[in-house]
Design a protein around this motif. Sequence first.
Motif, PDB file in Angstrom:
ATOM      1  N   ILE A   1      -1.728  17.326 -11.845  1.00 19.05           N
ATOM      2  CA  ILE A   1      -2.262  16.286 -10.964  1.00 19.05           C
ATOM      3  C   ILE A   1      -2.486  16.937  -9.604  1.00 19.05           C
ATOM      4  N   LEU A   2      -3.728  17.162  -9.273  1.00 20.44           N
ATOM      5  CA  LEU A   2      -4.069  17.889  -8.060  1.00 20.44           C
ATOM      6  C   LEU A   2      -3.779  17.055  -6.811  1.00 20.44           C
ATOM      7  N   PHE A   3      -4.206  15.803  -6.815  1.00 21.07           N
ATOM      8  CA  PHE A   3      -3.906  14.889  -5.712  1.00 21.07           C
ATOM      9  C   PHE A   3      -4.352  13.485  -6.078  1.00 21.07           C
ATOM     10  N   GLY A   4      -3.977  12.522  -5.243  1.00 25.11           N
ATOM     11  CA  GLY A   4      -4.387  11.154  -5.502  1.00 25.11           C
ATOM     12  C   GLY A   4      -3.823  10.174  -4.498  1.00 25.11           C
ATOM     13  N   ILE A   5      -4.162   8.924  -4.719  1.00 21.44           N
ATOM     14  CA  ILE A   5      -3.669   7.824  -3.887  1.00 21.44           C
ATOM     15  C   ILE A   5      -3.223   6.666  -4.765  1.00 21.44           C
ATOM     16  N   ASP A   6      -2.381   5.832  -4.198  1.00 15.74           N
ATOM     17  CA  ASP A   6      -2.034   4.544  -4.798  1.00 15.74           C
ATOM     18  C   ASP A   6      -2.299   3.482  -3.757  1.00 15.74           C
ATOM     19  N   ALA A   7      -2.887   2.384  -4.179  1.00 16.94           N
ATOM     20  CA  ALA A   7      -3.098   1.224  -3.318  1.00 16.94           C
ATOM     21  C   ALA A   7      -2.392   0.047  -3.981  1.00 16.94           C
ATOM     22  N   VAL A   8      -1.630  -0.707  -3.183  1.00 18.42           N
ATOM     23  CA  VAL A   8      -0.769  -1.756  -3.740  1.00 18.42           C
ATOM     24  C   VAL A   8      -1.016  -3.078  -3.028  1.00 18.42           C
ATOM     25  N   SER A   9      -1.092  -4.143  -3.826  1.00 20.46           N
ATOM     26  CA  SER A   9      -1.264  -5.487  -3.275  1.00 20.46           C
ATOM     27  C   SER A   9       0.039  -5.969  -2.647  1.00 20.46           C
ATOM     28  N   ASN A  10      -0.044  -7.031  -1.888  1.00 15.18           N
ATOM     29  CA  ASN A  10       1.161  -7.714  -1.440  1.00 15.18           C
ATOM     30  C   ASN A  10       1.776  -8.402  -2.648  1.00 15.18           C
ATOM     31  N   PRO A  11       3.094  -8.553  -2.694  1.00 11.48           N
ATOM     32  CA  PRO A  11       3.712  -9.248  -3.825  1.00 11.48           C
ATOM     33  C   PRO A  11       3.212 -10.695  -3.915  1.00 11.48           C
ATOM     34  N   ASP A  12       3.051 -11.171  -5.151  1.00 13.75           N
ATOM     35  CA  ASP A  12       2.672 -12.575  -5.337  1.00 13.75           C
ATOM     36  C   ASP A  12       3.918 -13.455  -5.216  1.00 13.75           C
ATOM     37  N   LYS A  13       3.782 -14.732  -5.511  1.00 13.41           N
ATOM     38  CA  LYS A  13       4.899 -15.678  -5.343  1.00 13.41           C
ATOM     39  C   LYS A  13       6.118 -15.316  -6.193  1.00 13.41           C
ATOM     40  N   ASP A  14       5.904 -14.561  -7.263  1.00 13.01           N
ATOM     41  CA  ASP A  14       7.010 -14.143  -8.137  1.00 13.01           C
ATOM     42  C   ASP A  14       7.452 -12.707  -7.870  1.00 13.01           C
ATOM     43  N   GLY A  15       6.846 -12.063  -6.869  1.00 10.32           N
ATOM     44  CA  GLY A  15       7.235 -10.694  -6.521  1.00 10.32           C
ATOM     45  C   GLY A  15       6.465  -9.609  -7.251  1.00 10.32           C
ATOM     46  N   PHE A  16       5.455  -9.987  -8.045  1.00  7.24           N
ATOM     47  CA  PHE A  16       4.676  -8.991  -8.781  1.00  7.24           C
ATOM     48  C   PHE A  16       3.561  -8.429  -7.910  1.00  7.24           C
ATOM     49  N   VAL A  17       3.231  -7.146  -8.124  1.00  3.85           N
ATOM     50  CA  VAL A  17       2.149  -6.489  -7.390  1.00  3.85           C
ATOM     51  C   VAL A  17       1.119  -5.929  -8.367  1.00  3.85           C
ATOM     52  N   ASP A  18      -0.069  -5.680  -7.847  1.00  7.01           N
ATOM     53  CA  ASP A  18      -1.131  -5.017  -8.594  1.00  7.01           C
ATOM     54  C   ASP A  18      -1.367  -3.675  -7.930  1.00  7.01           C
ATOM     55  N   ILE A  19      -1.757  -2.679  -8.725  1.00  9.31           N
ATOM     56  CA  ILE A  19      -1.864  -1.310  -8.214  1.00  9.31           C
ATOM     57  C   ILE A  19      -3.173  -0.661  -8.662  1.00  9.31           C
TER      58      ILE A  19
END
Length: 182
Positions: free
Chosen positions: A54-72
């Motif tokens: 893995i040469l390089f990369g990024i992760d972008a993360v949502s704010n947690p929803d009402k149950d604490g789940f995030v999307d990435i």
Amino acid sequence: MTASCSNRQNTLDNYANYSVKVTKQKIEYPNGDFSISIPINWEWTVEDYENKNILFGIDAVSNPDKDGFVDILSIQKIKSFGDRKDLESEFDYYLELLETNWDAKVIETGKTNLLNEEAYFLHTKSNTETYGEIETVSFVLESETKGVFFNLTASASQTDELKKNMAILIQCLRTFKMNNSG
């Protein structure tokens, strides 16, 4: 009267064609190698990877929803894990890994077109049927260097907002642009 369709699978096309509006911001990898637009209120970070492929990369993360789940959203530039030089054989390698090392339900796989670039995709979801477990759509496409690929991954929690959230993620991935800087 409403009917539940919880047992029906959403496909990549369902997500890609689901109409949802979100304000985005364009971000660029620090070396200028690629850019992508993400929802304006999301946090993103440049990642350091232990794996030499893995040469390089990024992760972008949502704010947690009402149950604490995030999307990435995850964008990685990778050197072939299986020393493959072309896109199709790299994808075949992913399929082999999926069959032997992945504890997930495969919804669909195949060839597609992402931003006028030939790509392959894997669409999987957790097979536990637990609320909030992850559903993932990953794309692999060639970079400007032979044997080096981009892996674009959208991961959404299987919540009541799954279709909307996955549609936003796919919309964002469609803004991915290689800048061919090296």
